[in-house]
Design an enzyme around this catalytic site. Structure first.
Site, PDB file in Angstrom:
ATOM      1  N   LYS A 296       5.156   3.689  17.415  1.00  0.00           N
ATOM      2  CA  LYS A 296       5.172   2.641  16.388  1.00  0.00           C
ATOM      3  C   LYS A 296       6.471   2.708  15.598  1.00  0.00           C
ATOM      4  O   LYS A 296       6.795   3.739  15.009  1.00  0.00           O
ATOM      5  CB  LYS A 296       3.970   2.787  15.452  1.00  0.00           C
ATOM      6  CG  LYS A 296       3.794   1.608  14.504  1.00  0.00           C
ATOM      7  CD  LYS A 296       2.431   1.634  13.839  1.00  0.00           C
ATOM      8  CE  LYS A 296       2.175   0.388  13.022  1.00  0.00           C
ATOM      9  NZ  LYS A 296       0.794   0.344  12.475  1.00  0.00           N
TER      10      LYS A 296
ATOM     11  N   SER B 258       5.524   5.187   8.876  1.00  0.00           N
ATOM     12  CA  SER B 258       4.939   4.844   7.582  1.00  0.00           C
ATOM     13  C   SER B 258       5.885   5.255   6.462  1.00  0.00           C
ATOM     14  O   SER B 258       6.410   6.374   6.468  1.00  0.00           O
ATOM     15  CB  SER B 258       3.594   5.552   7.386  1.00  0.00           C
ATOM     16  OG  SER B 258       3.151   5.413   6.048  1.00  0.00           O
TER      17      SER B 258
ATOM     18  N   PHE C 157      -1.814   8.208   4.262  1.00  0.00           N
ATOM     19  CA  PHE C 157      -2.633   8.814   5.322  1.00  0.00           C
ATOM     20  C   PHE C 157      -3.906   9.472   4.774  1.00  0.00           C
ATOM     21  O   PHE C 157      -4.254  10.599   5.143  1.00  0.00           O
ATOM     22  CB  PHE C 157      -1.843   9.851   6.120  1.00  0.00           C
ATOM     23  CG  PHE C 157      -0.756   9.290   7.007  1.00  0.00           C
ATOM     24  CD1 PHE C 157      -0.641   7.940   7.248  1.00  0.00           C
ATOM     25  CD2 PHE C 157       0.152  10.153   7.617  1.00  0.00           C
ATOM     26  CE1 PHE C 157       0.367   7.441   8.068  1.00  0.00           C
ATOM     27  CE2 PHE C 157       1.163   9.674   8.445  1.00  0.00           C
ATOM     28  CZ  PHE C 157       1.274   8.319   8.666  1.00  0.00           C
TER      29      PHE C 157
ATOM     30  N   ASN D 242       4.976   5.921   3.507  1.00  0.00           N
ATOM     31  CA  ASN D 242       4.171   6.539   2.450  1.00  0.00           C
ATOM     32  C   ASN D 242       3.984   8.050   2.591  1.00  0.00           C
ATOM     33  O   ASN D 242       3.272   8.648   1.791  1.00  0.00           O
ATOM     34  CB  ASN D 242       2.807   5.856   2.380  1.00  0.00           C
ATOM     35  CG  ASN D 242       2.940   4.386   2.043  1.00  0.00           C
ATOM     36  OD1 ASN D 242       3.776   3.994   1.240  1.00  0.00           O
ATOM     37  ND2 ASN D 242       2.132   3.554   2.695  1.00  0.00           N
ATOM     38  N   THR D 243       4.593   8.656   3.607  1.00  0.00           N
ATOM     39  CA  THR D 243       4.617  10.113   3.736  1.00  0.00           C
ATOM     40  C   THR D 243       6.067  10.553   3.625  1.00  0.00           C
ATOM     41  O   THR D 243       6.893  10.143   4.454  1.00  0.00           O
ATOM     42  CB  THR D 243       4.025  10.566   5.084  1.00  0.00           C
ATOM     43  OG1 THR D 243       2.645  10.217   5.136  1.00  0.00           O
ATOM     44  CG2 THR D 243       4.170  12.070   5.265  1.00  0.00           C
TER      45      THR D 243
ATOM     46  N   ASN E  98       0.834  -1.204   0.000  1.00  0.00           N
ATOM     47  CA  ASN E  98       0.000   0.000   0.000  1.00  0.00           C
ATOM     48  C   ASN E  98       0.865   1.248   0.000  1.00  0.00           C
ATOM     49  O   ASN E  98       1.937   1.285   0.597  1.00  0.00           O
ATOM     50  CB  ASN E  98      -0.961  -0.006   1.198  1.00  0.00           C
ATOM     51  CG  ASN E  98      -0.412   0.716   2.403  1.00  0.00           C
ATOM     52  OD1 ASN E  98      -0.459   1.944   2.505  1.00  0.00           O
ATOM     53  ND2 ASN E  98       0.151  -0.052   3.337  1.00  0.00           N
TER      54      ASN E  98
ATOM     55  N   ASN F  20       5.541  -1.417  11.666  1.00  0.00           N
ATOM     56  CA  ASN F  20       4.790  -0.899  10.523  1.00  0.00           C
ATOM     57  C   ASN F  20       5.103  -1.748   9.292  1.00  0.00           C
ATOM     58  O   ASN F  20       5.728  -2.806   9.400  1.00  0.00           O
ATOM     59  CB  ASN F  20       5.162   0.561  10.278  1.00  0.00           C
ATOM     60  CG  ASN F  20       4.012   1.396   9.771  1.00  0.00           C
ATOM     61  OD1 ASN F  20       3.285   0.986   8.869  1.00  0.00           O
ATOM     62  ND2 ASN F  20       3.830   2.578  10.338  1.00  0.00           N
TER      63      ASN F  20
END
Length: 369
Positions: A245, A200, A133, A202-203, A129, A274
């Site tokens: 996390k 994450s 967010f 993805n940021t 993925n 994560n």
């Protein structure tokens, strides 16, 4: 006798694999569409008495535990990302989960990255993925949970409520602490704990917040804000429990450094882990496609590293560990407990193996209690 049979869920799992999963996988080419359809189905099912009864089937007996300043009705929970906006909030406790971690939410709503941003790698039993967010905002989640009766500590949803907090994509890293504080301020009346998502992939730049100087600044500011909110709260609650996390892509040394800072600055527990940017553990048939897809991998390719990080945190620290990542089977649940986890989260395992995994996981929590 298999672990599934020992847990009494063989037939239920068979039904998921032969009926529900084909509808989700074959009827929805985009995994994100399948996921949203599942949340909508759960939400509607939880609205009726027969639906609530159906959801309870196979849930198993939960094992309560108090850890990190939170009373958890059960040791098996829902990982962040599965229900970002709390759409199916009333269903998770009925399914047998002892806690659900909603989010990741940001102070302001944001659409996330362009679609498609979720992909299945079937031979690897994995998801990739790059959601970014996408969420309706921390305030919207808090309002939804409040309308459902949730208040910190009241157990109105039949489980403990966790909320994962992140920063908005357009917020500079230097200003990131104010985003996390704003998120905490928005949700502190409905959450039993908050998770600080600085891991994450993805940021852009987010993982930089795990650098010691930036992580220290963030944790200090969050602890101050939690104490300020507690002092001004009429409920008499102590400061909000804060869980950190971690990324599985940290080196072992990086894990130890982050955990040491967490201990020093009053973090209540560690969530490990994560998603991963690594692709080495993908099945051969998925290697080329997986390498071309952006984002984090979850599911079976993450199992080994997630277990390693859980064990590393457990032996390096007195902080409780919430295991997350690569938990696909009852055996994976048992291994996380054996490696020192106090709590275990599910997500991709539910996608591939269905809600019967919850009942089996609850059985493993009881055996390994």
């Amino acid at each position: 006798m298999s672990a599934w049979q020992r847990a009494g869920v063989g037939l239920e799992r068979l039904g998921y694999h032969h009926a529900v999963r084909p509808w989700l996988f074959e009827g929805h080419d985009d995994p994100e569409d399948a996921h949203l359809a599942t949340l909508d189905l759960l939400r509607h099912t939880a609205l009726t008495s027969w639906g609530r009864l159906a959801l309870r089937t196979g849930a198993g007996r939960r094992t309560p535990i108090t850890v990190g300043g939170v009373e958890f009705p059960g040791r098996i929970g829902l990982a962040a990302g599965a229900d970002k906006n709390g759409v199916a909030a009333p269903a998770w406790g009925l399914l047998g989960l002892g806690f659900a971690e909603f989010g990741t939410v940001t102070p302001r709503p944001q659409p996330g990255n362009p679609k498609p941003r979720s992909h299945r790698l079937l031979d690897s039993a994995a998801l990739v993925n790059s959601m970014g967010f996408n969420n309706a905002g921390a305030t919207a989640l808090a309002e939804r949970l409040s309308l459902l009766g949730a208040q910190r500590g009241n157990g109105a949803l039949g489980l403990a409520v966790g909320i994962s907090l992140g920063k908005n994509k357009d917020t500079d890293l230097a200003d990131a602490p104010q985003d996390y504080v704003a998120g905490l301020q928005a949700v502190h009346q409905v959450a039993d704990y908050v998770a600080i998502n600085v891991s994450s992939p993805n940021t852009p730049g987010l993982l930089g917040l795990l650098e010691p100087r930036d992580l220290t600044r963030l944790l200090v500011r969050l602890r101050e804000a939690a104490e300020e909110l507690a002092a001004g709260s009429p409920g008499g609650h102590p400061p909000m429990p804060i869980w950190l996390k971690l990324s599985p892509d940290l080196s072992d040394r990086g894990v130890r450094e982050a955990v040491a800072l967490a201990e020093e600055h009053g973090v209540s527990g560690i969530i490990a882990t994560n998603t991963t940017i690594a692709r080495e553990s993908l099945a051969p048939a998925d290697q080329d496609r997986g390498a071309a897809l952006p984002g984090g991998v979850s599911g079976s390719p993450l199992t080994r590293r997630a277990r390693e990080v859980v064990g590393l945190v457990a032996v390096s620290s007195h902080l409780p560990v919430m295991a997350s990542g690569g938990v696909m089977t009852p055996g994976d649940v048992a291994a996380m407990f054996d490696n020192g986890a106090a709590l275990v989260q599910l997500y991709t395992g539910l996608v591939y193996n269905g809600p019967a995994l919850i009942g089996a996981a609850n059985e493993m929590a009881r055996v390994h209690g």
